[in-house]
Design an enzyme around this catalytic site. Sequence first.
Site, mmCIF file in Angstrom:
data_model
loop_
_atom_site.group_PDB
_atom_site.id
_atom_site.type_symbol
_atom_site.label_atom_id
_atom_site.label_comp_id
_atom_site.label_asym_id
_atom_site.label_seq_id
_atom_site.Cartn_x
_atom_site.Cartn_y
_atom_site.Cartn_z
ATOM 1 N N ASP A 115 -2.483 1.511 1.325
ATOM 2 C CA ASP A 115 -2.948 0.153 1.558
ATOM 3 C C ASP A 115 -3.041 0.018 3.075
ATOM 4 O OD1 ASP A 115 -3.848 -2.398 1.412
ATOM 5 O OD2 ASP A 115 -2.292 -3.115 0.055
HETATM 6 C C1 BGC Z 1 -5.054 -5.331 0.686
HETATM 7 C C2 BGC Z 1 -5.902 -4.356 -0.129
HETATM 8 C C3 BGC Z 1 -7.266 -4.274 0.488
HETATM 9 C C4 BGC Z 1 -7.142 -3.825 1.932
HETATM 10 C C5 BGC Z 1 -8.453 -3.684 2.662
HETATM 11 C C6 BGC Z 1 -5.058 -4.975 2.158
HETATM 12 O O1 BGC Z 1 -4.452 -5.958 2.910
HETATM 13 O O2 BGC Z 1 -3.746 -5.344 0.193
HETATM 14 O O3 BGC Z 1 -5.958 -4.759 -1.469
HETATM 15 O O4 BGC Z 1 -8.074 -3.412 -0.261
HETATM 16 O O5 BGC Z 1 -6.363 -4.781 2.632
HETATM 17 O O6 BGC Z 1 -9.014 -4.916 2.955
#
Ligand code: BGC
Length: 740
Positions: A236
């Site tokens: 993540d």
């Molecule tokens: C989120 C993800 C997301 C990623 C990219 C993160 O903060 O938890 O679900 O895909 O950001 O934007």
Amino acid sequence: MMKVDERRIEELLGKLTLEEKIGMIHGDGLFQTKAVERLGIPALKFSDGPMGVRKEFRRSEWINAGTTDDYVSYLPSNSALAATWNTELAYETGKVLGTEARGRGKDVILAPGINIKRSPLCGRNFEYMSEDPKLIEEMTVPLVKGIQENDVAACVKHFVANNQETERLWVDTIVDERTLREIYYPGFKAAVEEGETHSIMGAYNLLHGVHCCQDKYLLNEVLRDEWGFDGFVVSDWGGVHDTKEAAEAGMDVEMSVTPNFDEYCFANPLLEAVKAGEIDESHVDEKVRNILRTMLRLNMLGEDREKRKTGTYNIPAHRETVLNAARESVILLKNDDQRLPLQRKGLKKLAVIGQNAEKIHSDGGGSAEIKALYEISPLMGLKTKLGGNVEVKYAKGYYIPSEQEQRELNWQHHSLERKQELTEEEKQEALVKQRKVEEESKKQGQVLLEEAIALAKEVDEVIIIGGLNHDYDVEGQDRKDMLLPYNQDRLIEEVLKVNPNAVVVMVAGSPVQMSTWADKAKAIVWSWYAGMEGGNALAEVLFGDINPSGKLPETIPVRLEDSPAHKYGEFGKKESVTYKEGLFVGYRYFDTHGVDPHFCFGHGLSYTDFEYKNLDVTVLEKETGSNYGSDDDVQVTVKLSVKNIGSVDGAEVVQIYVADKEASLERPVHELKGFTKVFLKAGEEKEVSITLRQNAFGFYDPELKCFKAEPGEFEIQAASSSRDIRLTKAINLTKEYRYQ
Ligand code: BGC
């Protein structure tokens, strides 16, 4: 998983320098890795997200690239999709998402989010599907397949036990092994084994003291060794904290939210550590293999590129799919006196009250936000349906303070920063500000309330459309309670006083408390962030063009304290959260412990009625039935007839629950193990058949470290909801079956 020519991978790997390999395994932009042009290896391009392909950002800033060519189809959120209980729609929706991702030139779409809805308060519940692993599995597999048919990788997220937003980067989750295996893993396992997802996103949170993005046990042992995953794992954004730990743990691509790409753990720090002999280069090679393997699967390399699907976006056919999904996602929670559907005949004046009637939701929620080509609000849906001969009057009904509507544009850039405790002075300041907002809200709210009541008195019909919005259903924060915001309870009560026939619609991505007015309302409809055609779908349901067929994918408790995570006080804590309820998540808790929910899991009414009859269950146990046999060792065929006994066409979701009557370990009183959605014309009867395998009967035995189905009695329940069991049949298994 789809086989590729591994020799091609080894050949390329042999030609790559360490620096080039390092470039391939970390962000070289907020949503891309580095290409190796001399070898024809392109950058991997990622995009959020679950409700459509996100807008273009600048390479290194969370600022809109400013283009006008990145408007897309807005798809129903996963919570809406799950409410359809229609696996075909999941597949079709996946196809739209995949086609649009490819059309926008993406390689990986960061969807679907499938975390278990453990508490009604999780800010991202709207992005997730259900409290039940079986429903998640059944919807995720076709969704992933649909996406990936387009030479785009799905990225199933967030692995694992990522069930709150509070301190999401630092909270340590403590979950016993059996609960992980029975509740939190199955969606991911099915996505890997059956959906053949090309990628998985690690979660922000820690599991038993280890960050999920650096967890050897999760990423190597469970995901790869046990489930056979050979695609790539992406962190993540900002989920990697320690170079060595993550490098050795089976994390493949490190992404983050800040533009210091060379300083990411998997950039210079890893390069230096490998050169210094502190981390073995073989770990880097393994990551590159996983990426190249995925690139081969996506036709991204060499001559394969010629045959790569091109995708497209915003085509009319996509709107049709999105509309169908939205239609089937609407849930009729209550319909006393057949209040719904509303009749067009004789209708001259309609009042629509409540800001969710006109609120646009596609542009909010966090990383799920998108630039929708358009979004039909409920008000627009109603107006376009009714046309010029009905006077549709709108009143806001409640006041939304403007402060709450704004989120800093660049919020993701700061999303890794830990919130500092406020000083006393700051606390005071915040309090003063809050009081001001409250006073203003009270004043303005009163005006809007009075206006709404006056309107409700002078019309033929009233539809109240309230609920939540992305100030509440949002990434990065959890709700504080389950109450309706903006004094909506009062509004609904007052409107019902002057017009007891008023229909109440809740547009929201997670449960709200409805107990103050639910008894007084004759009709309650649940809608979601249901995509670009959501308003049309809702209007069609309210006026009977579409017979509602959605069913709740989660329990709506009467009060927050009734829900298991909160009963134990184990939600939203900052340091660590212990999942004390264990297996007893959602209906598994409510039904086992006899706690009445407001609306139970699987509930959803129709404008017609369905009769269940002739339940017939046949059990086939293979002679070989022994340890670690095949799935087919047990085959239980459940057949029944369902008849539409009303006067309109409709669809029913037949749910099959299994109750283990004599287990050696404690089990929930019953568990969903299969379902099917059957479409029936008025008066029509159909036979449905659902096959249960051994995995419908077992539970995880932590001592044996495998699942086991024990011999003895099981009850097969054919049900219209978890609490509306229509037919049952007892069966016996004669042997014990063990499986993974
Ligand atoms: C989120 C993800 C997301 C990623 C990219 C993160 O903060 O938890 O679900 O895909 O950001 O934007």
